[in-house]
Write an enzyme that holds these catalytic residues in place. Structure first.
Site, mmCIF file in Angstrom:
data_model
loop_
_atom_site.group_PDB
_atom_site.id
_atom_site.type_symbol
_atom_site.label_atom_id
_atom_site.label_comp_id
_atom_site.label_asym_id
_atom_site.label_seq_id
_atom_site.Cartn_x
_atom_site.Cartn_y
_atom_site.Cartn_z
ATOM 1 N N LYS A 143 -22.329 -13.269 -11.000
ATOM 2 C CA LYS A 143 -22.132 -14.555 -10.337
ATOM 3 C C LYS A 143 -22.620 -14.491 -8.883
ATOM 4 O O LYS A 143 -23.806 -14.335 -8.658
ATOM 5 C CB LYS A 143 -20.670 -14.982 -10.466
ATOM 6 C CG LYS A 143 -20.069 -14.768 -11.877
ATOM 7 C CD LYS A 143 -20.702 -15.628 -12.951
ATOM 8 C CE LYS A 143 -20.337 -15.196 -14.372
ATOM 9 N NZ LYS A 143 -18.925 -15.064 -14.680
ATOM 10 N N ARG A 151 -26.326 8.102 -17.826
ATOM 11 C CA ARG A 151 -25.024 7.477 -18.159
ATOM 12 C C ARG A 151 -23.974 7.939 -17.155
ATOM 13 O O ARG A 151 -23.099 7.186 -16.757
ATOM 14 C CB ARG A 151 -24.600 7.788 -19.595
ATOM 15 C CG ARG A 151 -23.188 7.311 -19.918
ATOM 16 C CD ARG A 151 -22.880 7.133 -21.409
ATOM 17 N NE ARG A 151 -23.486 8.123 -22.267
ATOM 18 C CZ ARG A 151 -23.095 9.407 -22.378
ATOM 19 N NH1 ARG A 151 -22.056 9.834 -21.704
ATOM 20 N NH2 ARG A 151 -23.752 10.237 -23.166
ATOM 21 N N TYR A 163 -10.192 -16.537 -16.368
ATOM 22 C CA TYR A 163 -11.469 -16.622 -17.076
ATOM 23 C C TYR A 163 -11.218 -16.404 -18.573
ATOM 24 O O TYR A 163 -10.530 -15.442 -18.953
ATOM 25 C CB TYR A 163 -12.418 -15.560 -16.513
ATOM 26 C CG TYR A 163 -13.713 -15.448 -17.283
ATOM 27 C CD1 TYR A 163 -14.646 -16.479 -17.250
ATOM 28 C CD2 TYR A 163 -13.994 -14.332 -18.045
ATOM 29 C CE1 TYR A 163 -15.823 -16.373 -17.965
ATOM 30 C CE2 TYR A 163 -15.176 -14.225 -18.761
ATOM 31 C CZ TYR A 163 -16.086 -15.259 -18.715
ATOM 32 O OH TYR A 163 -17.242 -15.166 -19.433
ATOM 33 N N ASP A 178 -9.331 -10.344 -9.621
ATOM 34 C CA ASP A 178 -10.701 -10.712 -9.981
ATOM 35 C C ASP A 178 -11.233 -11.561 -8.831
ATOM 36 O O ASP A 178 -10.816 -12.701 -8.639
ATOM 37 C CB ASP A 178 -10.697 -11.494 -11.303
ATOM 38 C CG ASP A 178 -12.109 -11.852 -11.773
ATOM 39 O OD1 ASP A 178 -13.015 -11.963 -10.934
ATOM 40 O OD2 ASP A 178 -12.285 -12.059 -12.990
HETATM 41 C C1 LIG Z 1 -18.076 -14.524 -15.677
HETATM 42 C C2 LIG Z 1 -16.731 -14.038 -15.286
HETATM 43 C C3 LIG Z 1 -16.216 -12.844 -15.822
HETATM 44 C C4 LIG Z 1 -16.940 -12.047 -16.875
HETATM 45 O O1 LIG Z 1 -18.080 -11.437 -16.383
HETATM 46 P P1 LIG Z 1 -19.423 -11.162 -17.258
HETATM 47 O O2 LIG Z 1 -20.359 -10.615 -16.261
HETATM 48 O O3 LIG Z 1 -19.833 -12.459 -17.864
HETATM 49 O O4 LIG Z 1 -19.013 -10.167 -18.316
HETATM 50 C C5 LIG Z 1 -14.991 -12.423 -15.360
HETATM 51 N N1 LIG Z 1 -14.281 -13.129 -14.441
HETATM 52 C C6 LIG Z 1 -14.745 -14.282 -13.919
HETATM 53 C C7 LIG Z 1 -13.939 -15.007 -12.920
HETATM 54 C C8 LIG Z 1 -15.976 -14.780 -14.323
HETATM 55 O O5 LIG Z 1 -16.419 -15.931 -13.811
#
Ligand SMILES: *Cc1c(COP(=O)(O)O)cnc(C)c1O
Length: 391
Positions: free
Chosen positions: A203, A53, A106, A178
Site C-alpha cells: 500500500k 531464502r 482488514y 497494523d
Molecule cells: C492489504 C492489507 C493487508 C494485507 O496485505 P497484502 O499485502 O495484500 O497481503 C493487511 N492489512 C491491511 C490494513 C491492508 O490494507
C-alpha cells in the site's frame, strides 16, 4: 564525514540501509539477483549470506530501512502483508491460545486468524478496539495477542494505541498494530507502546501499485521475538524477492511527501462532502466531529489519504457510485499515487460477510491519490449525482 548520526524520519527514509557501493560508488545499491552465494571454504561465508531464502542484501537494505522508519530494532520483509501477519502469528501463538481481533479489521486478517489459525486451534474474539472496556472484558486467561488497526479498514475508526498498550501489558498480551493505513510517516505505534508493527507494504510504503509485500517490525528489546519471526520466515519461506524489495525501498524514500499530499487532498474532499445530500456520513478522522478525531490528532501527525463514505441511498447508491467514477479506478488495494474506489462489502471485505467484521453495504472506500484535487472532487461529485439519478 562527521559523527552526527541522522535520526529524523525524512532523512532515515531516504538513507537507512542505503550504503554506497565500496567498489563502484553506486549511489543506489545494486539489486542482488542471486539465489546463492559463493563460500570461501565450507561454511565460510562472505558477509553472512548463504542462500536467498535466509537473506539477500537487497532485502537486508529494505529491512534496515523498515526498522529505522518505524523506530524498531528489527525489520523483517515478506512476500505480502498476509505472509508477514501469518509468520508473526505462528511465532507467537500455539494451539489453545486466544487472539483479540478488531471488529473492523482488514478482511484478509480476520480470515487468516479465523480460518487458518482457527484450524490450528487458535481461538479469537472479535471486539471493538475503540472501546477500552469492551477490550478489557474480552481478555481471557489464554489470550496472547491484542491486534489493532488504526485508522481501521474501511470504517476509519480510531483506537487509542497508548491506552491499548497499557491494557495489553497489564494483561500480559502482545500489542500488534497494523500500521498500513497511516504509515510511519504519520503514526509510530512503537513510540506509543506497541510491541510489533505489521504492514502491507503493498500500500503506502510501496506507494505505486506495482509491488506486493509485507513487513514485521519488532520493538527495541524484543530480540527473541524477532528471532522467532525470522525463524518462521526462514523455515516457511514467505520472503520478498530482490526486485520487490528494491521497489519497496524506492517507494519508502518518497513516503513522507506522498503522505503529506494524500492527507491534504483527502482533508479537502472530506470537508467538501460533509454536507452533500447524497452522503449520509463522511468517515474521515480529520473531521472535527469524527468520534476518534481527538485521539487521532494526538497520535497521528496528519490524518491520511483514506476516506469512506456512507451513502444516503444505501446499497444501490454505493454500487452506482463505485461504478461511476472516471478518475478513481474501481479496484482493490490502496495507497498508490492513483486514486482508487472500492466497494468493500463485495471486494476487499467479501471474506467477512456474515461475520462480526461484516461491512455495511452502503459504504464505499476511497484511496485518495496524488492527482489534482479539483479533478478528484469533480469526479466524486459527478459520481454522487449519478447515485441521485439512480434513485
Ligand atoms: C492489504 C492489507 C493487508 C494485507 O496485505 P497484502 O499485502 O495484500 O497481503 C493487511 N492489512 C491491511 C490494513 C491492508 O490494507
Amino acid at each position: 564525514m562527521t559523527d552526527a548520526r541522522p535520526s529524523r524520519f525524512d532523512t532515515l527514509a531516504v538513507h537507512a540501509g542505503q550504503h554506497t557501493d565500496p567498489t563502484t560508488g553506486d549511489a543506489i545499491p545494486a539489486i542482488h539477483v542471486t539465489s546463492t552465494y559463493a563460500q570461501d571454504g565450507i561454511g565460510n561465508l562472505r558477509g553472512g549470506y548463504e542462500y536467498s531464502r535466509g537473506g539477500n542484501p537487497t532485502r537486508t537494505a529494505l529491512e534496515e530501512q523498515l526498522a529505522a522508519i518505524e523506530g524498531g530494532a528489527h525489520g523483517i520483509s515478506f512476500a505480502s502483508g498476509l505472509a508477514a501477519e501469518d509468520a508473526l502469528l505462528r511465532a507467537v501463538v500455539a494451539p489453545g491460545d486466544h487472539v483479540l481481533v478488531p471488529n473492523d479489521v482488514y478482511g484478509g486478517t480476520h480470515r487468516l486468524i479465523r480460518t487458518v489459525h482457527g484450524k490450528a486451534g487458535v481461538a479469537h474474539t472479535t471486539v471493538d478496539t475503540a472501546d477500552l472496556d469492551a477490550v478489557r472484558a474480552a481478555v481471557r486467561p489464554e489470550s496472547k495477542v491484542l491486534w489493532v488497526e488504526t485508522p481501521s479498514n474501511p470504517l476509519m475508526k480510531i483506537s487509542d494505541i497508548a491506552a491499548l498498550a497499557e491494557l495489553a501489558h497489564e494483561n500480559g498480551l502482545l500489542l500488534v498494530v497494523d500500521n498500513t493505513f497511516a504509515s510511519p510517516a504519520l503514526q509510530r505505534p512503537l513510540d506509543l507502546g506497541a510491541d510489533v508493527v505489521v504492514h502491507s507494504t503493498t500500500k503506502y510504503l510501496g506507494g505505486h501499485s506495482d509491488v506486493v509485500g509485507g513487513a514485521v517490525v519488532v520493538k527495541e528489546g524484543a530480540d527473541e521475538l524477532a528471532e522467532q519471526v525470522r525463524y518462521v520466515q526462514f523455515a516457511a519461506g514467505a520472503v520478498s524477492g530482490p526486485f520487490d524489495a528494491f521497489l519497496t525501498t524506492r517507494g519508502i524514500k518518497t513516503l513522507s511527501v506522498r503522505m503529506q499530499r494524500h492527507s491534504e487532498t483527502a482533508q479537502t474532499l472530506a470537508e467538501r462532502l460533509v454536507h452533500h445530500p447524497a452522503v449520509a456520513r463522511v468517515l474521515y478522522p480529520g473531521l472535527p466531529d469524527h468520534p476518534g478525531h481527538k485521539i487521532a490528532a494526538h497520535q497521528m501527525s496528519r490524518f491520511g489519504g483514506m476516506i469512506s463514505l456512507d451513502l444516503a441511498g444505501g446499497e444501490a447508491a454505493a454500487r452506482t457510485f463505485a461504478e461511476s467514477t472516471e478518475v478513481f479506478l474501481l479496484a482493490e488495494s490502496l495507497g498508490g499515487v492513483e486514486s482508487l474506489v472500492n466497494y468493500p462489502s463485495e471486494m476487499t471485505h467479501a471474506s467477512v460477510r456474515g461475520t462480526e467484521a461484516e461491512v455495511p453495504p452502503s459504504i464505499v472506500r476511497l484511496s485518495v491519490g496524488l492527482e489534482d484535487v479539483t479533478d478528484l472532487l469533480d469526479d466524486v461529485l459527478q459520481a454522487l449525482d449519478r447515485t441521485h439519478a439512480a434513485h
